[in-house]
Design a protein around this motif. Structure first.
Motif, PDB file in Angstrom:
ATOM      1  N   THR A 106       0.828  -1.209   0.000  1.00 19.90           N
ATOM      2  CA  THR A 106       0.000   0.000   0.000  1.00 19.90           C
ATOM      3  C   THR A 106       0.863   1.260   0.000  1.00 19.90           C
ATOM      4  O   THR A 106       0.456   2.297  -0.534  1.00 19.90           O
ATOM      5  CB  THR A 106      -0.939   0.012   1.214  1.00 19.90           C
ATOM      6  OG1 THR A 106      -0.169  -0.057   2.419  1.00 19.90           O
ATOM      7  CG2 THR A 106      -1.911  -1.152   1.184  1.00 19.90           C
ATOM      8  N   PRO A 110       0.170   2.868  -4.000  1.00 22.22           N
ATOM      9  CA  PRO A 110      -1.123   3.301  -3.450  1.00 22.22           C
ATOM     10  C   PRO A 110      -2.259   3.085  -4.453  1.00 22.22           C
ATOM     11  O   PRO A 110      -2.145   3.447  -5.629  1.00 22.22           O
ATOM     12  CB  PRO A 110      -0.904   4.793  -3.173  1.00 22.22           C
ATOM     13  CG  PRO A 110       0.587   4.958  -3.092  1.00 22.22           C
ATOM     14  CD  PRO A 110       1.155   3.951  -4.037  1.00 22.22           C
ATOM     15  N   PHE A 116      -2.034  -5.439  -4.562  1.00 16.85           N
ATOM     16  CA  PHE A 116      -2.504  -5.742  -3.208  1.00 16.85           C
ATOM     17  C   PHE A 116      -3.142  -7.123  -3.166  1.00 16.85           C
ATOM     18  O   PHE A 116      -2.854  -7.940  -2.271  1.00 16.85           O
ATOM     19  CB  PHE A 116      -3.505  -4.684  -2.746  1.00 16.85           C
ATOM     20  CG  PHE A 116      -3.997  -4.890  -1.337  1.00 16.85           C
ATOM     21  CD1 PHE A 116      -3.336  -4.328  -0.255  1.00 16.85           C
ATOM     22  CD2 PHE A 116      -5.126  -5.662  -1.086  1.00 16.85           C
ATOM     23  CE1 PHE A 116      -3.782  -4.526   1.050  1.00 16.85           C
ATOM     24  CE2 PHE A 116      -5.583  -5.868   0.207  1.00 16.85           C
ATOM     25  CZ  PHE A 116      -4.909  -5.302   1.277  1.00 16.85           C
ATOM     26  N   ARG A 137      -8.374  -3.646   1.754  1.00 16.06           N
ATOM     27  CA  ARG A 137      -8.180  -3.375   0.325  1.00 16.06           C
ATOM     28  C   ARG A 137      -8.318  -1.885   0.059  1.00 16.06           C
ATOM     29  O   ARG A 137      -9.140  -1.206   0.684  1.00 16.06           O
ATOM     30  CB  ARG A 137      -9.231  -4.165  -0.457  1.00 16.06           C
ATOM     31  CG  ARG A 137      -8.914  -4.410  -1.924  1.00 16.06           C
ATOM     32  CD  ARG A 137      -9.829  -5.490  -2.476  1.00 16.06           C
ATOM     33  NE  ARG A 137      -9.456  -5.875  -3.826  1.00 16.06           N
ATOM     34  CZ  ARG A 137     -10.163  -5.572  -4.916  1.00 16.06           C
ATOM     35  NH1 ARG A 137     -11.276  -4.879  -4.810  1.00 16.06           N
ATOM     36  NH2 ARG A 137      -9.771  -5.976  -6.106  1.00 16.06           N
ATOM     37  N   PRO A 138      -7.487  -1.328  -0.833  1.00 18.93           N
ATOM     38  CA  PRO A 138      -7.593   0.112  -1.122  1.00 18.93           C
ATOM     39  C   PRO A 138      -9.028   0.527  -1.396  1.00 18.93           C
ATOM     40  O   PRO A 138      -9.774  -0.164  -2.104  1.00 18.93           O
ATOM     41  CB  PRO A 138      -6.698   0.280  -2.359  1.00 18.93           C
ATOM     42  CG  PRO A 138      -5.677  -0.812  -2.216  1.00 18.93           C
ATOM     43  CD  PRO A 138      -6.422  -1.971  -1.604  1.00 18.93           C
TER      44      PRO A 138
END
Length: 350
Positions: A106, A110, A116, A137-138
């Motif tokens: 992350t 990003p 991820f 999770r983003p």
């Protein structure tokens, strides 16, 4: 006069080393280099995936893991791992490594959902469970597709004919929303019956599997496949059920003793699937007791630096195998040529 420094090249000696590729609760008690097996497996999955092609070896996932993992390349895997190592503290555990690598991905990428998901899936693939401290999770990735894992514990049980054995089936949600999973068992030996309590669970829940055998259920070790079927497909885990026969006479008076069970055509290695090391020349002694109706062979093998070589054999269970040999790594092979059943084994090392 200028002095010269002499360099000598010493040959490397290959030593047998069992490296588990899947995490389990036995890893903390495993020799430190061998215990790195799941981490090595994880790194390969992140770098290359389960089926990289191009002549590279495939790397299947552990029981209960995702169907497959798509690799990110060795440079990306290396960046993530090295960034995670910057968070390393004393007494690091696999749970800490999982959290650190997810934090690392992350930080480095990003909002990158694919990277991820790959790092997370690779940990699931080597059976390191999700941790409460790991990042989610983003946010802009949306909800991931539902997926789950399935495991059984213990993975090996035993009983006498007419008896029962139990194991716990555990499920967990690895992504998306929880889902209902229906449990079934296949590969049961004749006369055996499997009952799940409850027969279906929501992922995150568990069920107790009870296997009941009949008086005429054949002796030996049987592989039972436990399958959970949910909305996104099925997951399976293996359970080894050993049905014991009448116990043969025990080999007594030895430093080490072991018991086990074999079916016709199968083999086992002792001690406990591994090997032992002796640092001196001396005599190895062993005894094998097996059912009278079976034909079991006992062999002593020595590691020659490249492979295991048979150095002594005994083909009549109940007799003593004796061998005098040099220091090195040794193990015993017990093989059921015909028939099957329980055995008792004892051995002494130099």
């Amino acid at each position: 006069m200028r002095s010269r420094t002499r360099f000598e090249c010493w040959p490397l000696r290959a030593e047998p080393r069992p490296r588990p590729a899947c995490w389990s609760d036995r890893i903390p008690d495993t020799e430190v280099h061998n215990a790195a097996g799941p981490a090595n497996h994880w790194f390969y999955l992140v770098a290359e995936g389960t089926n990289p092609g191009g002549g590279k070896p495939s790397s299947p996932v552990c029981a209960g893991g995702p169907d497959s993992v798509t690799g990110l390349g060795i440079r990306t895997a290396g960046r993530i791992w090295m960034t995670a190592l910057m968070q390393k503290t004393s007494f690091w555990k696999y749970a800490d490594a999982r959290v650190a690598t997810l934090n690392a991905v992350t930080q480095l990428y990003p909002g990158d959902c694919a990277r991820f998901d790959t790092v997370k899936a690779a940990w699931d693939a080597v059976s390191v469970p999700a941790q409460s401290a790991e990042p989610g999770r983003p946010g802009d990735c949306g909800q991931s597709a539902p997926s789950f894992s399935l495991n059984v514990a213990p993975t090996a049980v035993e009983t006498l004919p007419g008896g029962t054995a139990t194991s716990t089936v555990t499920t967990r949600t690895t992504s998306g929303d929880p889902q209902n999973v229906t449990l079934t068992a296949s590969g049961l030996p004749d006369g055996a019956r499997a009952v799940f309590d409850p027969p279906s669970v929501e992922t995150g829940g568990s069920s107790v599997l009870t296997v009941s055998t009949a008086d005429d259920t054949p002796a030996g070790t049987h592989r039972i496949t436990v399958t959970g079927t949910g909305t996104d497909g099925s997951r399976s885990a293996a359970l080894a059920l050993t049905v014991r026969q009448t116990t043969p006479d025990t080999c007594t008076g030895h430093e080490e003793t072991r018991t086990g069970s074999l079916r016709a055509g199968s083999a086992a290695y002792q001690p406990e699937g591994g090997y032992y090391r002796t640092s001196v020349t001396g005599t190895h002694r062993a005894c094998l007791q097996a059912p009278d109706s079976a034909d079991f062979d006992l062999s002593l093998l020595k590691w020659n630096g490249r492979s295991w070589q048979v150095v002594a054999e005994a083909t009549a269970p109940g007799t003593m195998l004796t061998h005098t040999g040099p220091a090195g790594y040794y193990r015993y092979r017990i093989q059921a040529r015909a028939g099957g059943g329980d055995y008792n084994f004892g051995y002494d090392t130099p």
